[in-house]
Design an enzyme around this catalytic site. Structure first.
Site, PDB file in Angstrom:
ATOM      1  N   TYR A  77      82.943-104.826  71.741  1.00 11.09           N
ATOM      2  CA  TYR A  77      82.250-103.591  71.338  1.00 11.09           C
ATOM      3  C   TYR A  77      80.841-103.923  70.819  1.00 11.09           C
ATOM      4  O   TYR A  77      79.844-103.361  71.289  1.00 11.09           O
ATOM      5  CB  TYR A  77      83.087-102.870  70.265  1.00 11.09           C
ATOM      6  CG  TYR A  77      82.322-101.831  69.499  1.00 11.09           C
ATOM      7  CD1 TYR A  77      81.851-100.687  70.133  1.00 11.09           C
ATOM      8  CD2 TYR A  77      82.058-101.989  68.136  1.00 11.09           C
ATOM      9  CE1 TYR A  77      81.133 -99.729  69.429  1.00 11.09           C
ATOM     10  CE2 TYR A  77      81.361-101.043  67.435  1.00 11.09           C
ATOM     11  CZ  TYR A  77      80.890 -99.917  68.068  1.00 11.09           C
ATOM     12  OH  TYR A  77      80.178 -98.987  67.370  1.00 11.09           O
ATOM     13  N   ASP A 130      88.307-109.767  61.449  1.00  4.06           N
ATOM     14  CA  ASP A 130      87.661-109.077  60.326  1.00  4.06           C
ATOM     15  C   ASP A 130      86.802-110.050  59.515  1.00  4.06           C
ATOM     16  O   ASP A 130      87.325-110.991  58.924  1.00  4.06           O
ATOM     17  CB  ASP A 130      88.724-108.497  59.370  1.00  4.06           C
ATOM     18  CG  ASP A 130      89.177-107.112  59.772  1.00  4.06           C
ATOM     19  OD1 ASP A 130      88.461-106.457  60.554  1.00  4.06           O
ATOM     20  OD2 ASP A 130      90.238-106.683  59.290  1.00  4.06           O
TER      21      ASP A 130
END
Ligand code: UFG
Length: 333
Positions: free
Chosen positions: A142, A286
């Site tokens: 992304y 993350d």
């Protein structure tokens, strides 16, 4: 008055930007393919075209029919997890879509574009707060497609009469205080809407992804920025381009980090619900801490976030989710 064309104006940040533009007295045209956006989120005073930006003849038709001052571009897929399992979907929609859009803009002499980018362009930061000049090494597809979209605009601006502003958002959250529009993703992956599913009795607890990060309470730190403040930044960025500003890139965040546990605690205060939480393993990919320096946007665009307390952010989100536990439904607003 010429119109601002908002691509993806039925999505979360797009719909809030359309409301802000109309509240500021602008004329707005919206294009959305309604793949992830909702017709009910489109402001009733906007002119709406349902269609896909990868469809050149459709875009050409809109540019020929409407008098467009500039474009604000949100039309993209934006789920980090999905981008890792289906990267070609992201290359197709995000990159091919932008390429077709830029061709059509150049052909019609539309030379201003404000573009929705992301903190995911940086990847794992080397220092905090993150500056626009810091290295960009996306850790997911992304972020990679958003960075490539920025580069596509850059090279197009070198070759053609076109200027762009890329806005790199940190963690967009909250909802319009009018309670009519808010965050609705399917599936939902973002922390605040997931937390609020607990008091809405849609889930029994919130999972905390990792309790062993090197942060003050062991949970990840993020920079939460209200969606209405993001919307204002798009208006200021378009004004900057209209006034002759050069192509530029800006971070948008509050410059303050909150841990996952702090966000949950604030949601408990706002909702009055105990919101049980369980620490679970880390989610892959993350980063531990993401905090923006938005000094450049404040200095150059004169941007000033208004809804900068976490409590206000969660109050507006709660107002929306409490009254729309299933997001948008078939009722007209
Ligand atoms: N989290 C939980 N439990 C959950 C959901 C999230 O603990 O059920 C944690 C995440 O691990 C993370 C934080 O809450 O530490 C925020 O997670 P979000 O999914 O809400 O947001 P991200 O920071 O992962 O993603 C945001 C944007 C993306 C953008 C990314 C940049 O939503 O579009 O920042 O890194 F790509």
């Amino acid at each position: 008055m010429k119109s601002i064309l908002v691509l993806g104006g039925a999505g979360y940040i797009g719909s809030h930007t359309v409301y802000a533009l109309i509240e500021a007295g602008k004329k707005v045209v919206v294009i959305d393919n309604l793949e992830t956006g909702f017709k009910q989120a489109v402001h009733p005073d906007a002119t709406f075209y349902e269609g896909d930006i990868r469809n050149r003849s459709f875009l050409d038709e809109v540019f020929e029919r409407e008098e467009i001052e500039g474009v604000i571009h949100f039309a993209a897929n934006s789920q980090v997890g999905e981008s890792m399992t289906n990267p070609l979907k992201y290359y197709n929609n995000n990159l091919c879509g932008t390429e077709v859009l830029l061709e059509s803009m150049v052909a019609h002499g539309i030379n201003k574009i404000v573009f929705s980018s992301t903190a995911a362009t940086y990847g794992e930061p080397e220092s905090i707060p993150i500056l626009e000049s810091d290295p960009t090494h996306p850790t997911n597809c992304y972020g990679e497609t958003k960075l490539s979209m920025e580069k596509m605009m850059h090279w197009t601006s070198v070759a053609h009469d076109l200027r762009y502003v890329a806005l790199r958002y940190f963690n967009a959250c909250g909802a319009h205080p009018n309670g009519k529009i808010g965050e609705a993703h399917n599936p939902e992956t973002h922390l605040i809407p997931l937390i609020l599913q607990v008091p809405n009795e849609k889930r029994g607890h919130i999972s905390i992804f990792g309790g062993d990060y090197d942060t003050k309470d062991g949970t990840c730190v993020r920079d939460y920025i209200h969606v209405n403040d993001l919307a204002q930044a798009h208006i200021l960025a378009m004004e900057y381009l209209v006034n002759g500003g050069e192509s530029n890139t800006f971070n948008l965040g509050n410059g303050v980090g909150f841990t996952v546990k702090e966000v949950i605690e604030t949601a408990r205060k706002v909702t009055g619900h105990p919101i049980p939480a369980k620490v679970e393993p880390r989610r892959a990919g993350d980063p531990s801490t993401l905090i923006a320096s938005s000094d450049k946007a404040k200095e150059v665009l004169k941007w000033k976030p208004q809804m900068d307390s976490l409590e206000t952010i969660i109050e507006t989100a709660w107002k929306w989710h409490k009254n729309h536990p299933d997001g948008y439904d078939n009722r007209t607003m």
